[in-house]
Design a protein around this motif. Structure first.
Motif, PDB file in Angstrom:
ATOM      1  N   ASP A 120      -4.908  -1.227 -10.329  1.00 20.38           N
ATOM      2  CA  ASP A 120      -3.579  -1.841 -10.211  1.00 20.38           C
ATOM      3  C   ASP A 120      -3.181  -2.092  -8.754  1.00 20.38           C
ATOM      4  O   ASP A 120      -2.538  -3.091  -8.441  1.00 20.38           O
ATOM      5  N   LEU A 168       4.405   2.899  -8.037  1.00 24.74           N
ATOM      6  CA  LEU A 168       3.160   3.604  -8.287  1.00 24.74           C
ATOM      7  C   LEU A 168       2.716   4.355  -7.035  1.00 24.74           C
ATOM      8  O   LEU A 168       3.090   4.000  -5.918  1.00 24.74           O
ATOM      9  N   ARG A 192      -4.919   3.442 -11.383  1.00 21.33           N
ATOM     10  CA  ARG A 192      -4.099   3.133 -10.211  1.00 21.33           C
ATOM     11  C   ARG A 192      -4.899   2.355  -9.173  1.00 21.33           C
ATOM     12  O   ARG A 192      -4.365   1.472  -8.498  1.00 21.33           O
TER      13      ARG A 192
END
Length: 334
Positions: free
Chosen positions: A244, A222, A241
């Motif tokens: 996460d 990512l 994001r």
């Protein structure tokens, strides 16, 4: 498919290169690309034939700050399917309606297209495009009254979200701090690499403890992506994001606070660590994830190639009801 056939055709006709004749010089490579472009465009225009079509145009600047205009044609093929084909990227000196109209005139003349066959035009809502008297839309309508203008529904949704968000200082402050956070965490290759390594370590640890599942397309690398100015579905991806990669981002901020030699960066890291641990941040993060999650579903539905109008209208009503319920709960003033 057209590119594959053209590639096979070229393989069958071109002789095998010998010695230094590898066809790798920039001039030859550009000629090959131009040949591919010509074949693909001829295939698209052949598919349209003498039928009517709609024109979709959007102007933006590239990474080198050169203005360019993307041209897309929308039409119904012989099988009755609605087709959209990207046909050109034209460099323009400016984005005024006259400059864009002149570029379209040259493009149409080059490929033998006629404004008489134009039955629709779709652009964003900027004044140079949709202006009632001097806009690009008006210039097209002067030549063909049947070229009805439709403002992109997905873009209208983006504008509504942007306008509403800017009216609330708490939301504005949240995204301003998000921008500062990205500048601190991703301002250098070293910090980006540090974030990537921390995230890799976190994923490996959670896989080992059974928190994360393994499989195809799972646990891919990512990156903390920067949201676009008006594309608010990109803000939604950035917030996902952030959730996460939260622990990895915190570790980078701590490292900047403790080890960076730049007092300004250290100060920003200290402020960001305090903000990320505040109730205000958590509240607005969850609120915007919920709201943008709703609008993201609608945005993706409005951009589908095969659009079901009844389904889209029903989805709009559902999203409006959901947003109305949030307003009734008075979460903003909670």
């Amino acid at each position: 498919m057209d590119l594959i056939l053209l590639h096979d055709k070229c393989d069958n006709q071109l002789p095998k290169p010998t010695g230094n004749n590898q066809y790798l010089s920039p001039t030859i490579q550009k000629d090959v690309a131009d040949c591919f472009e010509e074949e693909v465009l001829n295939s698209i225009f052949k598919d349209i034939g003498d039928d009517v079509f709609a024109l979709l145009v959007d102007a933006s600047s590239d990474v080198s700050k050169k203005q360019q205009m993307a041209i897309v044609l929308r039409y119904v093929d012989k099988r009755g399917l609605v087709i959209e084909r990207f046909v050109g990227l034209v460099h323009v000196m400016e984005t005024s309606s006259l400059a864009l109209k002149s570029a379209i005139d040259c493009f149409f003349a080059t490929y033998g297209l006629s404004f008489i066959r134009l039955r629709g035009q779709g652009y964003d809502g900027t004044s140079n495009m949709r202006g009632e008297f001097n806009g690009f839309k008006a210039k097209i309508l002067e030549e063909n009254k049947s070229a009805y203008y439709v403002h992109c529904f997905a873009h209208q949704l983006q504008l509504v979200v942007v306008t509403d968000a800017k009216k609330h200082l708490g939301v504005v402050n949240f995204f301003d701090n998000l921008s500062i956070l990205m500048n601190v965490v991703c301002s250098s290759c070293k910090r980006t690499y540090m974030l990537r390594e921390n995230e890799k370590e976190r994923v490996e640890k959670e896989i080992g403890s059974g928190i994360l599942e393994t499989g195809s397309r799972l646990n891919q690398e990512l990156s903390f992506i920067r949201p676009g100015d008006t594309r608010w579905n990109s803000h939604y991806k950035t917030l996902i994001r952030l959730v996460d990669m939260f622990s990895s981002i915190i570790r980078v901020l701590i490292c900047v606070r403790d080890e960076c030699s730049n007092p300004s960066s250290q100060n920003q890291a200290i402020k960001m660590l305090a903000y990320l641990n505040s109730f205000e941040f958590v509240f607005y993060l969850q609120l915007m994830l919920h709201i943008l999650g709703l609008t993201d579903v609608l945005s993706r539905a409005l951009q589908r190639r095969e659009q079901d109008i009844l389904e889209a209208v029903s989805l709009v009503e559902t999203i409006k009801d959901s947003c109305t319920n949030i307003e009734k709960m008075d979460l903003i003033n909670f």
